[in-house]
Enzyme design. Structure first.
Site, short mmCIF file in Angstrom:
data_model
loop_
_atom_site.label_atom_id
_atom_site.label_comp_id
_atom_site.label_asym_id
_atom_site.label_seq_id
_atom_site.Cartn_x
_atom_site.Cartn_y
_atom_site.Cartn_z
CG ASP A 152 -0.09 0.19 2.58
OD1 ASP A 152 0.58 -0.80 2.72
OD2 ASP A 152 -0.48 0.80 3.57
CD GLU A 153 -1.22 4.90 2.99
OE1 GLU A 153 -2.18 5.47 2.99
OE2 GLU A 153 -0.53 4.53 3.86
#
Length: 818
Positions: A534-535
């Site tokens: 993620d991210e």
């Protein structure tokens, strides 16, 4: 947001020639400042743009900023002089400006900032206050937005000292004021579901109804004659291992069942089970005056049958109504995610959580073992991961530790610790005995700063020994990469593992292989590996920013020419792109996920999992080497979760719902500035909100709850009914510094999570393509049935289950509602 540093208004400064800590040694000066200096915060406005602050020119996302002041006070009897020392403070909001000429300030990394008073700028006399204005991004709406444990360092390298008066988790000791927020609670309380809820709570179920209800609720039951007296358990069960029997016996003892034992017999395959419960975890429980019997589909069914009996039994023992129960789990994945990376959770706390998960039939513990702020599992052969990545101290070179984050202080007042190999093996075995599977997550390629910094320390150590090839073996960055990035938590490019480096694959192979070996040793082979994913992005390239010459008043001004995507200036990645293996830097995380899936598969692990953004450039699970791919989906319903689950399901992923607006337990319980938590997805997530979730029909939820700001929104069901693997709660740890705070946030919401993961309620409407739902506009959901079901659940939890949690030693929020 965080505790900001101290400073003084020049008009409030005393005589700089006054004697004080400047005459002491650096260590003594730091100690004196730590003993006598206090820092408090006062937020003046959460909409600073309206009062003349140029939030856009300061580079605030969506041109949104708050203004306040840091209040420095000398609580001692001697003067405190400016010069020769620096104050370090934490802020979970970006600090955009410290507006005072007496202080130089700079961002160090993450949430850590340094404020250095100019020599001779002031002397703070005994009892004097100094104020310094500051501007922070966004707003400060909760007391937990502001962090404690500012500390001082004298002459750059002396022993740091925490400010004694700020060494507290009681925010009221250092936060003087936060502007009152809008009274959205009243708007939420006026929804039709909340009106029905209040009526149902005012007319709670009868004692008999409460006595016959388990948590989680069962599929069906039929009452019998009389009751069984349960003072203890005499288990005689073929099909359960001795370790499972021991776990059940331990649970009974923890509930105070030390009296006359009721005989419980059980067997696998005994009796013809109906088709709808003839599956893993299914069972028939017969409770009679003369004893209890369980016919189960498998060992898990035997275990859950006993747990249902224990749920029906009051703490300390008592009468359980005679009945026959037929039951089976709703979902394969009934999970709880715990972030041990931002702030560590002690093994005893994790064991207590596993006890409760087993009791309430949750079966998967997703452990977030690494992030920017910490690495939490021992890996043989890579000692730096825990020697450096698992502790925080004041070392600006980060050769001995990670810098303090999240109000840990420079001496691990919170945030430090790790699971040794033996700890982890024991935890996996403990969980397996309770039919809880541990899913380890090592987040890659983003959120990896603890690993990157640790492996840089390893590189330096081995290079100094002349072992050049060994030093580079697990190096996780491209030393020639000059990318300028700012991550979600305000770190630089060292937050990212470089997926183009040979060291990245070696590292993944080493870590996955070692953790898989731990699971084998525990007798619980690893079946799911969580990649994270993620991210991996630069937040300053987001939609809330514009170029310096931009004209949109609603966006922050940033020099976009200086901003890079992760690995945008990595020669290694540029060469990989030129080779045609990958089209752009945007696709590197998904490319790395595919490569890691090959390692996962080679270790005999059948499923790789990832957060949804970790697979966004893949076309489906067929791109990966494992036999299945599980996606943890973290969209909110009001931001399109219903569409996302459709897309993921149509692509063939096993989808697990981790909806922030319903299932993030680091969000506040209620509209109260003193309730701890982040609130970007929900300002109030009490147990009722989690209980009200309809996971199989996400559009339905738009008729029950508003969005995070209390506004109705519309969702229309499109496409066929999606299939989901299950749901899980999330306990992210940025604002949970202590295990006590973690437990307060987890209990009792964990029980509402278990209710929805195990049991499909009658008020959950079947998914019908083309149906439209909107709060206050449509009226399809039986809100009276939802309210009555809640009242029954609440009565059982308050009267039977909360005493059990307290008896187990857990810290519990006793109020189920907001």
């Amino acid at each position: 947001m965080a505790v900001l540093a101290t400073s003084c208004l020049v008009t409030a400064c005393g005589d700089s020639s006054d004697s004080g800590p400047a005459n002491l040694s650096p260590a003594a000066r730091a100690a004196a400042l730590g003993e006598n200096l206090t820092v408090r915060v006062e937020v003046d406005t959460n909409d600073a743009a309206k009062s003349g602050t140029h939030c856009a020119d300061l580079g605030a996302d969506w041109a949104s900023c708050a203004r306040g002041k840091l209040i420095l006070e000398n609580a001692g009897s001697r003067s405190l002089a400016a010069g020769g020392w620096t104050l370090y403070v934490h802020s979970i909001r970006r600090i955009l400006m410290v507006d005072h000429p007496a202080f130089a300030w700079k961002h160090i990394t993450g949430d850590l900032y340094a404020l250095t008073p100019r020599a001779g700028a002031f002397t703070l006399g005994a009892g004097e206050r100094l104020e310094v204005p500051f501007v922070g991004e966004y707003w400060y709406q909760r007391y937990s937005d502001l962090l404690p444990r500012a500390y001082v360092v004298a002459d750059g390298n002396a022993t740091p000292a925490i400010l004694k008066h700020n060494d507290t988790d009681d925010e009221t000791q250092y936060v003087d004021r936060i502007p009152p927020g809008a009274d959205d609670a009243a708007a939420f309380a006026a929804t039709p579901a909340q009106v029905q809820r209040a009526r149902a709570e005012a007319a709670l179920p009868s004692v008999q109804q409460t006595a016959a209800r388990a948590v989680p609720a069962v599929l069906r039951s039929a009452s019998g004659q009389g009751a069984a007296q349960v003072g203890g358990l005499d288990l005689s069960m073929s099909g359960l291992a001795s370790s499972h029997i021991a776990a059940l016996t331990s649970r009974a003892a923890a509930l105070g069942l030390n009296g006359a034992a009721v005989r419980v017999t059980g067997q696998i395959g005994g009796g013809a089970l109906p088709a709808d419960i003839a599956r893993s975890g299914g069972y028939r429980l017969t409770i009679a005056q003369g004893g209890v019997n369980i016919d189960a589909f498998d060992a898990a069914g035997l275990f859950y049958g006993v747990q249902t009996l224990l749920s029906l039994t009051p703490a300390g023992g008592g009468s359980v109504p005679a009945m026959t129960i037929e039951d089976a789990p709703r979902y394969t994945h009934r999970g709880m995610h715990v972030d041990v990376a931002r702030n560590f959770r002690q093994p005893a706390t994790l064991r207590r959580l596993i006890d409760q998960m087993g009791a309430y039939k949750l079966n998967r513990l997703h452990l977030h073992l690494s992030d920017d702020e910490g690495w939490r599992i021992e890996i043989p052969g890579l000692p730096e991961l825990t020697e450096i990545g698992a502790k925080r101290c004041h070392d600006l070179t980060e050769t001995r530790c990670l810098l303090p984050q999240l109000a840990s202080g420079p001496d691990n007042r919170s945030g430090g610790g790790y699971l040794s190999r033996a700890d982890y093996v024991a935890l996996v075995r403990y969980a397996a005995d309770r039919f809880v599977e541990i899913i380890p997550e090592i987040d890659m390629p983003g959120h990896a700063r603890a690993a990157v910094v640790s492996m840089e320390a390893r590189y330096r150590r081995l290079s100094a020994q002349g072992n050049t090839s060994g030093a580079s073996a697990y190096r996780l960055l491209d030393p020639a990469d000059t990318s300028n990035t700012t991550t979600v938590q305000f770190y630089d490019r060292r937050s990212f593992i470089n997926p183009c480096s040979a060291g990245a694959q070696r590292f993944a192979s080493k870590v996955i292989g070692e953790i898989a070996a731990m699971h084998r040793q525990a007798g619980a082979p690893l079946s799911v590996w969580h990649f994270g994913g993620d991210e991996a992005k630069n937040i300053l390239l987001g939609s809330g920013f514009q170029p310096l010459d931009g004209t949109d008043p609603g966006k922050g001004h940033v020099n976009l020419a200086l901003q890079d995507k992760p690995w945008g200036r990595s020669p290694l990645c540029a060469a990989l792109i030129r080779s045609g293996k990958v089209a752009s830097v945007d696709e590197l995380p998904s490319m790395f996920a595919r490569e890691v899936s090959q390692i996962v598969n080679a270790n005999g692990i059948g499923t790789m999992a990832a957060w949804q953004d970790g697979i966004k450039h893949a076309s489906g699970p067929q791109d990966f080497a494992t036999s299945s791919v599980m996606v943890t989906m973290w969209d909110t319903i009001f931001w399109g979760a219903a569409d996302t689950v459709q897309t993921l399901g149509s692509q063939g992923y096993k989808t697990v719902l981790a909806l922030p607006d319903y299932l993030y337990f680091d969000f506040p319980y209620a509209f109260d500035q003193h309730e701890r938590g982040y609130y970007w997805g929900s300002h109030a997530t009490d147990s009722f909100k989690t209980f009200s979730l309809a996971p199989d029909n996400l559009p339905q939820n738009a008729e029950i709850m508003a969005d995070r700001d209390g506004k109705p929104f519309e969702v229309v069901s499109t496409g066929p009914a999606p299939h989901i693997e299950g749901i899980q709660g999330q306990a992210w740890a940025e604002v949970m510094r202590t295990d006590q705070q973690f437990e307060y946030m987890a209990y009792p919401r964990l029980l509402a999570l278990a209710e929805r993961a195990w049991h499909r309620a009658a008020w959950e409407r079947p998914y019908v393509q083309g149906e439209r739902y909107k709060l206050g506009d449509t009226d399809k959901v039986d809100k009276a049935a939802l309210a009555a079901d809640w009242a029954g659940f609440m009565s059982v939890v308050q009267n039977r289950e909360l005493p059990k949690l307290t008896r187990a030693g857990a810290v519990v929020r006793t109020k189920l509602g907001g």
